[in-house]
Design a protein around this motif. Structure first.
Motif, PDB file in Angstrom:
ATOM      1  N   GLU A   1      13.594  11.245  -5.873  1.00 11.81           N
ATOM      2  CA  GLU A   1      13.313   9.904  -5.677  1.00 11.81           C
ATOM      3  C   GLU A   1      11.879   9.860  -5.901  1.00 11.81           C
ATOM      4  OE1 GLU A   1      13.351   5.857  -2.600  1.00 11.81           O
ATOM      5  OE2 GLU A   1      14.129   7.911  -2.026  1.00 11.81           O
ATOM      6  N   ALA A   2      11.358   8.818  -6.729  1.00 16.87           N
ATOM      7  CA  ALA A   2      10.013   8.591  -6.959  1.00 16.87           C
ATOM      8  C   ALA A   2       9.697   7.720  -6.011  1.00 16.87           C
ATOM      9  CB  ALA A   2       9.899   7.875  -8.479  1.00 16.87           C
ATOM     10  N   LEU A   3       8.436   7.956  -5.324  1.00 14.22           N
ATOM     11  CA  LEU A   3       7.594   7.389  -4.451  1.00 14.22           C
ATOM     12  C   LEU A   3       6.127   7.022  -4.731  1.00 14.22           C
ATOM     13  CD1 LEU A   3       9.710   8.962  -1.231  1.00 14.22           C
ATOM     14  CD2 LEU A   3       9.983   6.908  -2.297  1.00 14.22           C
ATOM     15  N   MET A   4       5.994   5.575  -4.328  1.00 16.84           N
ATOM     16  CA  MET A   4       4.337   5.553  -4.685  1.00 16.84           C
ATOM     17  C   MET A   4       3.585   5.960  -3.622  1.00 16.84           C
ATOM     18  SD  MET A   4       2.996   1.971  -5.913  1.00 16.84           S
ATOM     19  CE  MET A   4       4.247   1.746  -7.035  1.00 16.84           C
ATOM     20  N   ARG A   5       2.315   6.465  -3.778  1.00 16.95           N
ATOM     21  CA  ARG A   5       1.503   7.001  -2.930  1.00 16.95           C
ATOM     22  C   ARG A   5       0.009   6.406  -3.261  1.00 16.95           C
ATOM     23  NH1 ARG A   5       5.452   7.431  -0.646  1.00 16.95           N
ATOM     24  NH2 ARG A   5       6.304   9.492   0.560  1.00 16.95           N
ATOM     25  N   TRP A   6      -0.722   5.758  -2.409  1.00 15.59           N
ATOM     26  CA  TRP A   6      -2.118   5.330  -2.377  1.00 15.59           C
ATOM     27  C   TRP A   6      -3.008   6.104  -1.838  1.00 15.59           C
ATOM     28  CZ3 TRP A   6      -3.770  -0.062  -0.507  1.00 15.59           C
ATOM     29  CH2 TRP A   6      -5.178  -0.265  -0.982  1.00 15.59           C
ATOM     30  N   SER A   7      -4.027   6.557  -2.407  1.00 16.26           N
ATOM     31  CA  SER A   7      -5.111   7.498  -1.815  1.00 16.26           C
ATOM     32  C   SER A   7      -6.420   6.664  -2.124  1.00 16.26           C
ATOM     33  CB  SER A   7      -5.322   8.968  -2.582  1.00 16.26           C
ATOM     34  OG  SER A   7      -6.158   9.619  -1.917  1.00 16.26           O
TER      35      SER A   7
END
Length: 710
Positions: free
Chosen positions: A484-490
């Protein structure tokens, strides 16, 4: 007595003193006075008409300025167009143009918006772009008011309101012609009847000419003073004259014109302080009422209730703006009726107003203002739950309500309104359909949310977003079969921002559409780079928001992405939450069918939380469901969660659908799922979501291990 008869009687007395020279001088003086009367009348009428149009334009700008800030700030072009259309319905309004901080066109009231984003290049564009405060321009045959739009210290742009002077010019020309004709007629009649007599009556004519001159100049001076009073805004003054001659006719005509100007001024005043749709007081009137109350009431004796309709845009988008207007009118009538029916027994006063768009304000004044405000707000929430009948359809609407108290939450009009808005915003953040009383801590929370929204708007361009990948594992073999492709914000200052924080924020602000499209492109680009290393049975799921699903071009977006990354199509699956799917089922089903025809695999995410039945599920073109992790977490300890999980697996299996369990963290959970013949699992038991390189390493190692076992 008519002026010509006066001349005849007076000049008859001067039989012996008339001279040809006095006759000539008198005629010259008459011409000059007639011309002066015409010139002064034209000047006065022109000035009065231009001043009146400028005042109308300023009042219209006062009305539009506060109501345009929200729609311009949130790029709500429908809201901007609606406000412009309302303004364009006013007499003599030629145009209303909204522009951004760079002087580029945002909206001109048209539906097509063919010039959107183009710089303004007309004769007043440069001054309008540079204006940081309201300015007035006279451009040919129109008066233009340029008003900047600010949110705090941020300059958003502005708008230009242009009113035509054509009607005013026509009125001036008509009245001026009337003055000229009256003067010419007066002069002609005097010439015909006095010249022969004045040749004989020279001496007495000299004295009489002086008296006549004074008689003509006096009303002109009176007209001049009256015009100056009109120019200063004194519309109550009247011209009093008992003259029955041509000068009296002119003065009466001038007075009638002035009263017409005063009537138009009153109409503009009504427009400035009343809402045209509901007839309720508007934002401008609310501020005046508040200021009046603050100067009279005792401390703690007033509350402000600010109500905002939740998801009102959905009504406009799905049923049309006419239905939205009908809903606003119906609710305004209900609010007023509920004030009469459910007001508290104490002597409390309520004043209802439409604050703009889908917002209403109720001013509560009295010794028990807080108690009355909370009681009435609770009744609003429960009353709206009964639904509103719009034609043949019943619509259910909820409210987010904020309450601010005087003087605890502010002692000025702007502070009270701002804090009521902050409280209302907190009600929306709390899930909508609720109320909140203002608390000082809310200001910081709203500020932080706005700052986070601003940072999120630039996250893609600044390269702060990444896609991580969490393995999907076959329960029996524990082999990785997908991800599953999951978005992350750094963020460089905020660090790792939790998806549970920024994804709902993106949903609320419509940023989710651009984020979702970016995620889809990133995932497909990654699939293209992995293509040679992936087994043919591998699949990658990407989440789709309900707001993306509602967009009519969702199918076009997927087609465009697949055209750019054709190799990704055979691996790509999409996940749609169960609740969002049934919330907009008619449109969603059509989109899902189109995606299925493109060869895209479809899954229902968070299954079990949306109360879907077997009859509903069987009609959907999906190939699998994902059991919500809330059921998996307590499955080993809660028999009800275990029963629900088992029922979902059995129901999906009976329809030939695959089942994935989310949030698997223990071997005990995995064993329970294996016993109930669940197909796939994902969770920390196998791996958290990791960057692309780390996931590829996991996949290669897993493939190597299972190839050895074979």
């Amino acid at each position: 007595m008519r002026l010509t008869l006066k001349f005849t009687l007076l000049l008859t007395v001067a039989l012996l003193l008339a001279l040809l020279l006095q006759s000539y001088l008198m005629l010259q003086q008459g011409r000059k006075l007639s011309q002066d009367l015409t010139d002064i009348g034209a000047q006065v009428l022109t000035q009065a008409s231009e001043t009146q149009q400028q005042q109308r334009a300023s009042l219209l700008a006062d009305f539009l300025a506060p109501t345009l800030v929200g729609p311009v700030y949130y790029s709500d072009f429908d809201g901007v167009r609606k406000l412009i259309e309302t303004a364009l319905k006013q007499p003599d309004v030629q145009y209303v143009v909204v522009f951004d901080a760079e002087g580029k066109l945002l909206h001109d009231g048209s539906i097509a918006l063919e010039r959107y984003g183009q710089p303004m290049q007309d004769e007043g564009a440069k001054q309008a772009t540079l204006a940081r405060e309201r300015i007035t321009q006279k451009l040919g045959e129109r008066i233009e008011i340029v008003t900047p739009l600010w949110v705090g210290a941020d300059y958003l742009g502005g708008f230009r309101v242009g009113l035509s002077l054509a009607n005013a010019r026509t009125l001036v020309e008509v009245e001026n012609e009337r003055l000229r004709v009256a003067g010419q007629h007066n002069l002609t009649m005097r010439t015909l009847k006095t010249v022969p007599v004045l040749l004989i009556l020279a001496g007495i004519a000299t004295l009489l000419a002086f008296g006549v001159a004074r008689g003509l100049v006096a009303p002109i001076v009176k007209l001049k003073r009256y015009a100056q009073a009109l120019q200063a805004g004194d519309y109550q003054r009247r011209i009093e004259s008992d003259r029955k001659d041509e000068i009296g006719d002119v003065m009466q005509s001038f007075d009638a014109m002035a009263q017409a100007v005063a009537h138009h001024h009153e109409e503009v005043g009504v427009l400035a302080f009343s809402d045209s749709l509901t007839g309720l007081p508007n934002r401008n009137r609310v501020k005046i009422l508040l200021q009046q109350h603050l100067s009279k009431i005792n401390s703690g004796a007033m509350a402000i209730i600010l109500c905002d309709l939740d998801d009102f845009k959905r009504i406009n988008d799905s049923l049309g703006h006419d239905a939205g207007d009908l809903l606003i009118k119906e609710l305004s009538q209900r609010f007023a009726r509920w004030i009469d029916e459910h007001g508290p027994p104490t002597p409390t006063q309520f004043e209802l107003a439409r604050f703009g768009g889908d917002e209403f304000v109720i001013l509560v004044q009295g010794a028990q203002a807080r108690v009355a405000a909370e009681r009435y707000a609770q009744h609003l929430l429960s009353g709206c739950a009964q639904g509103v009948q719009l034609g043949e359809r019943q619509v259910f609407i909820t409210l987010s309500i904020g309450i601010a108290l005087y003087p605890e939450d502010g002692n000025t009009v702007d502070t009270l309104l701002k804090n009521a808005d902050v409280a209302m915003y907190q009600a929306k953040m709390a899930g909508k359909n609720t109320l909140r009383l203002f608390a000082p801590a809310m200001v910081e929370a709203v500020s932080n949310r706005l700052n986070l929204e601003g940072e999120l708007r630039h996250a893609i361009a600044r390269g702060q977003l990444q896609m991580h990948y969490q393995p999907l594992v076959d329960i029996n073999s524990r082999k990785i079969i997908g991800a599953e492709a999951l978005m992350r914000w750094s963020h460089p200052d905020l660090g790792e921002v939790s998806p549970s924080l920024f994804i709902p924020l993106a949903e609320d602000t419509d940023l989710i559409a651009s984020l979702g499209e970016w995620a889809l492109n990133q995932a497909c680009a990654q699939l293209r780079s992995w293509d040679s290393q992936l087994p043919s049975s591998f699949y990658l799921t990407v989440n789709v928001s309900v707001r993306q699903l509602r967009r009519q071009d969702m199918g076009n977006v997927v087609e465009s992405v697949l055209a750019a990354f054709p190799a990704a199509g055979k691996y790509l699956h999409l996940e749609i939450t169960e609740s969002s799917l049934f919330e907009s089922s008619v449109h969603a089903h059509g989109v899902l069918e189109r995606l299925k025809n493109l060869g895209i695999g479809l899954w229902l995410d968070d299954f079990g939380t949306g109360f879907s039945g077997l009859s509903q599920l069987r009609r959907l073109p999906v190939q699998g469901v994902k059991i919500d992790k809330s059921f998996i977490a307590e499955m080993a300890r809660d028999p009800e969660d275990l029963a629900i999980t088992q029922a979902i697996i059995a129901m999906a299996g009976s329809l030939g659908m695959k089942v994935t369990a989310e949030g698997v963290e223990t071997e005990e959970q995995l064993a329970l799922l294996r016993e109930r013949r669940c197909d796939t699992a994902q969770g920390y038991l196998f791996s958290k979501a990791v960057p692309a390189d780390a996931f590829l390493a996991l996949l290669v190692a897993d493939l190597s291990q299972h190839s050895k076992l074979v």
